[in-house]
Design an enzyme around this catalytic site. Structure first.
Site, PDB file in Angstrom:
ATOM      1  CB  CYS A 165      -1.076  -0.267   1.168  1.00  0.00           C
ATOM      2  SG  CYS A 165      -2.302  -1.421   1.245  1.00  0.00           S
ATOM      3  NE  ARG A 213       4.985   0.704  -1.723  1.00  0.00           N
ATOM      4  CZ  ARG A 213       4.973   1.576  -0.379  1.00  0.00           C
ATOM      5  NH1 ARG A 213       5.353   2.897  -0.494  1.00  0.00           N
ATOM      6  NH2 ARG A 213       4.784   1.117   0.951  1.00  0.00           N
ATOM      7  CD1 TRP A 230      -0.715  -4.824  -2.540  1.00  0.00           C
ATOM      8  CD2 TRP A 230      -2.262  -5.852  -3.721  1.00  0.00           C
ATOM      9  NE1 TRP A 230       0.120  -4.953  -3.686  1.00  0.00           N
ATOM     10  CE2 TRP A 230      -0.970  -5.753  -4.568  1.00  0.00           C
ATOM     11  CE3 TRP A 230      -3.593  -6.288  -4.187  1.00  0.00           C
ATOM     12  CZ2 TRP A 230      -1.001  -6.341  -5.837  1.00  0.00           C
ATOM     13  CZ3 TRP A 230      -3.292  -6.971  -5.555  1.00  0.00           C
ATOM     14  CH2 TRP A 230      -2.156  -6.892  -6.217  1.00  0.00           C
ATOM     15  CG  ASN A 279       0.016   1.505   4.119  1.00  0.00           C
ATOM     16  OD1 ASN A 279      -0.973   1.474   3.551  1.00  0.00           O
ATOM     17  ND2 ASN A 279       1.203   2.128   3.936  1.00  0.00           N
ATOM     18  N   GLY A 280      -1.304  -1.492   7.120  1.00  0.00           N
ATOM     19  CA  GLY A 280      -1.647  -2.250   8.376  1.00  0.00           C
ATOM     20  C   GLY A 280      -2.451  -3.295   8.817  1.00  0.00           C
ATOM     21  CD  GLU A 321      17.690 -18.485   3.911  1.00  0.00           C
ATOM     22  OE1 GLU A 321      18.021 -17.197   3.766  1.00  0.00           O
ATOM     23  OE2 GLU A 321      18.122 -19.237   3.425  1.00  0.00           O
ATOM     24  CE  LYS A 349      19.615 -14.780   2.864  1.00  0.00           C
ATOM     25  NZ  LYS A 349      19.746 -15.975   2.104  1.00  0.00           N
ATOM     26  CD  GLU A 369      23.328 -16.450   0.030  1.00  0.00           C
ATOM     27  OE1 GLU A 369      22.537 -16.731  -1.062  1.00  0.00           O
ATOM     28  OE2 GLU A 369      22.428 -15.949   0.824  1.00  0.00           O
ATOM     29  CG  HIS A 427      24.522 -38.673  15.005  1.00  0.00           C
ATOM     30  ND1 HIS A 427      24.678 -40.220  15.665  1.00  0.00           N
ATOM     31  CD2 HIS A 427      23.264 -38.450  15.751  1.00  0.00           C
ATOM     32  CE1 HIS A 427      23.624 -40.539  16.269  1.00  0.00           C
ATOM     33  NE2 HIS A 427      22.992 -39.471  16.319  1.00  0.00           N
ATOM     34  CE  LYS A 476      16.997 -10.981  -5.623  1.00  0.00           C
ATOM     35  NZ  LYS A 476      17.152 -11.343  -3.973  1.00  0.00           N
TER      36      LYS A 476
END
Length: 615
Positions: A2, A27, A74, A100-101, A488, A492, A495, A511, A610
């Protein structure tokens, strides 16, 4: 995502607001509207669809005035429709706002207002705010827009960005930011001032910006502005000078795009939820999936194919779909899937997760699934991408442009998309009762605020990064639904900082990986208060016994873990299934701050692209 634009000054607000909304079209939105004060009365024009529809409506029935607000929306609560579009007007017509929210407690506030005789004109949660403002204005805060707004927003739960205007206070706007539902920028002009949710909306008019922080509000006139906390304490904020170029404008107040995208996640997740959840009836709507109840019931297997970060997202999604929809799930690397002979038929759905929609390995896996007759779905961020075009149904991430090569907001958006998918399948397959659906949907409504609160530990993470950036190896441990988050977090760090890091299920440490732990090895343990907490405490004790530097990610209020770990980062208590979204945020921040301390190119790390478009 929004968009909000506000203006107060000597010029006609309407064309300025429409122009600003046009600069936020990227957006996405399903409706738009504008309100101005003309001849002492608030006039509103709204329409669904593209901004061109609103422009045509304004051209046919013009409005003009020196104070105005506008919005692109939205849908969250209420379908896309003219009466649900912003701005929303109070019952007496004295107050109008854009927002917004998600108002987490809007049902109870709406019931309270209806009992007082308030008549609602929309199905939105936003409308409760403007009626609350009018209530407080009538009960002693008349002609004090700031005070009436302060009292109203104090009743709201969740994260919000709000701009309010009143015909009783012409020439004045009040803006509020609570949490991280979206940014609020004040643009300072010469005899005029602007408000926007994002810099590009107003950059043509001023380069001098002030950014509201959490739980701050501003009162803005053409010649002045004041900023205070929601408790009424005055605040002095830095005035930023934004360079007039697309890169600086897009990055705004942040040093790197990755940093900006980390902090956009409360907003991007709100946009992922928008239009797909009926909070009143606790139902999920995913029309682009093109699935009938009969087709959903006929499924006996879901295969998720993805690469890199998206693969780890799929591992989280496996927990959602198996628990909520009782459907067997297999997660495969897109790069490996076609090099065996997978068993697929019309009772199998293959779900591809790809931010770009152009990842060659994932596309090859999709082609294999298509040839074998499986139902083909995709979760993508890039509208119109190859993955979307190949699919029989799709879910868009709605994360907005992600410039940083290391994915952050697309990762969490894809997780929430899978949560929505699991609820949708559970709803269609009859595996969830209405009471269960209401609980899971309510949890989802709380998520943007939990994300915003978690990001408030940024300064603590930055300090921790200053102690650890010299390390040459890291170990990340997690269990259950947060084991993929350990993977993840390690990815990060690898990367963008070029530090060797490994993620493991904590139960596997003894183990083999336990041999790596010594006094030089930081061990990050995801130890949230869930059914596996005691087992994670045991793993922490084993790491400490080998001399490891233990960093624990823990739940607020955990008084035990500080005695077990060297460093503790606390996150808000979060429902178990959604805890990965909150847990990953400190790991993103830690990777970012360590990379900055090491002088790495955060947004464009070496050897990475990307989108991987060649095998």
């Amino acid at each position: 995502m929004c968009g909000i634009v506000g203006y107060v000054g000597p010029r006609d607000a309407t064309p300025l607001i429409l122009d600003g909304l046009g600069r936020l079209e990227y957006r996405g939105y399903d409706s738009a509207g504008v309100a101005v004060i003309q001849d002492g009365t608030i006039h509103i024009r709204r329409d669904v669809g593209k901004l061109s529809n609103l422009r045509s409506k304004v051209a046919a029935d013009p409005i003009s005035g020196g104070s105005g607000i506008g919005h692109t929306r939205w849908a969250t609560h209420g379908a896309p429709a003219e009466h649900n579009a912003h701005p929303h007007l109070s019952m007496e017509g004295d107050y109008v706002l854009v927002h917004n929210g998600i108002v987490e407690n809007y049902l109870e506030l709406k019931a309270e207002l209806q009992a007082e005789g308030v008549e609602f004109r929309s199905e939105t949660d936003t409308e409760v705010i403007v009626h609350l403002i009018e209530r407080f204005a009538q009960n002693g805060a008349a002609h004090n827009l700031t005070e009436a707004t302060r009292k109203a927003v104090s009743l709201l739960r969740g994260a919000h960005a709000i701009v309010v205007m009143s015909r009783r206070n012409p020439g004045e706007l009040v803006a509020v930011r609570i949490g991280n539902a979206g940014g609020v920028a004040l643009g300072l002009g010469d005899g005029e001032n602007f408000i926007a949710s994002d810099i590009p909306a107003i950059l043509d008019y001023t380069r001098r910006m002030i950014f509201l922080e959490n739980r701050q509000m501003a009162t803005v006139t053409a010649d002045s502005f004041t900023v205070q906390t929601l408790d009424g304490q005055p605040v002095r904020l830095q005035v930023h000078s934004i360079a007039y170029d697309p890169v600086s404008a897009a990055r705004g107040e942040f040093k790197h795009f990755m940093q900006k995208e980390i902090f956009e996640q409360a907003r991007s997740l709100t946009d992922t939820i928008r239009g797909r959840v009926d909070f009143d009836h606790a139902t999920i709507h995913l029309p682009d999936l093109k699935l009938t109840n009969e087709q959903a019931a006929s499924l006996d297997h879901l295969v998720t194919v993805a690469c890199g970060t998206s693969y780890y997202s799929g591992l989280v999604g496996k927990f959602f779909v198996e628990h909520l929809a009782r459907l067997r799930v297999e997660v495969d690397y897109g790069s490996e899937y076609r090099y065996r002979d997978p068993i697929l038929d019309e009772h199998t759905a293959v779900l591809a997760i790809t931010q770009s929609g152009e990842t060659v390995d994932t596309l090859a896996a999709m082609e294999e699934a298509h040839v074998k007759g499986a139902r083909l779905w995709s979760i993508v961020n890039a509208i119109g991408s190859q993955a979307m075009r190949m699919s029989s149904g799709y879910i868009t991430m709605n994360a907005g442009p992600e410039i940083g090569v290391a994915s952050t907001k697309a990762f969490t958006s894809s997780i929430v998309d899978q949560y929505l998918l699991a609820l949708y399948l559970g709803q269609m397959r009859g595996t969830l009762t209405e009471a269960q659906r209401r609980e899971y949907v309510a949890d989802l409504g709380r998520l943007p605020d939990l994300v915003g609160r978690t990001l408030e530990i940024d300064s603590q993470v930055q300090a921790l990064a200053g102690m650890l950036y010299h390390a040459s190896d890291f170990l990340y441990l997690g269990r259950g639904i947060n084991y993929p988050i350990a993977l993840e977090g390690a990815l990060k760090l690898k990367e963008i900082s070029y530090i060797h890091a490994e993620g493991y299920p904590a139960g596997e440490m003894k183990h083999g990986p336990i041999a790596l732990i010594d006094e030089q090895m930081p061990v990050l343990c995801i130890a949230l208060k869930d059914m596996l907490y005691d087992k994670m405490i045991s793993q922490i004790e084993q790491a400490k016994a080998r001399g490891g530097i233990v960093i624990a990610l823990a739940t607020e209020g955990d008084t035990v873990i500080a005695s077990k770990a060297d460093h503790v980062l606390y996150v808000p208590e979060t429902p178990y299934l959604l805890s990965p979204v909150v847990a990953v945020l400190p790991l993103q921040l830690l990777a970012y701050h360590i990379a900055v301390r090491r002088g790495a190119d955060v947004d464009q790390p070496r050897n990475l692209a990307k989108s991987v478009t060649v095998e």
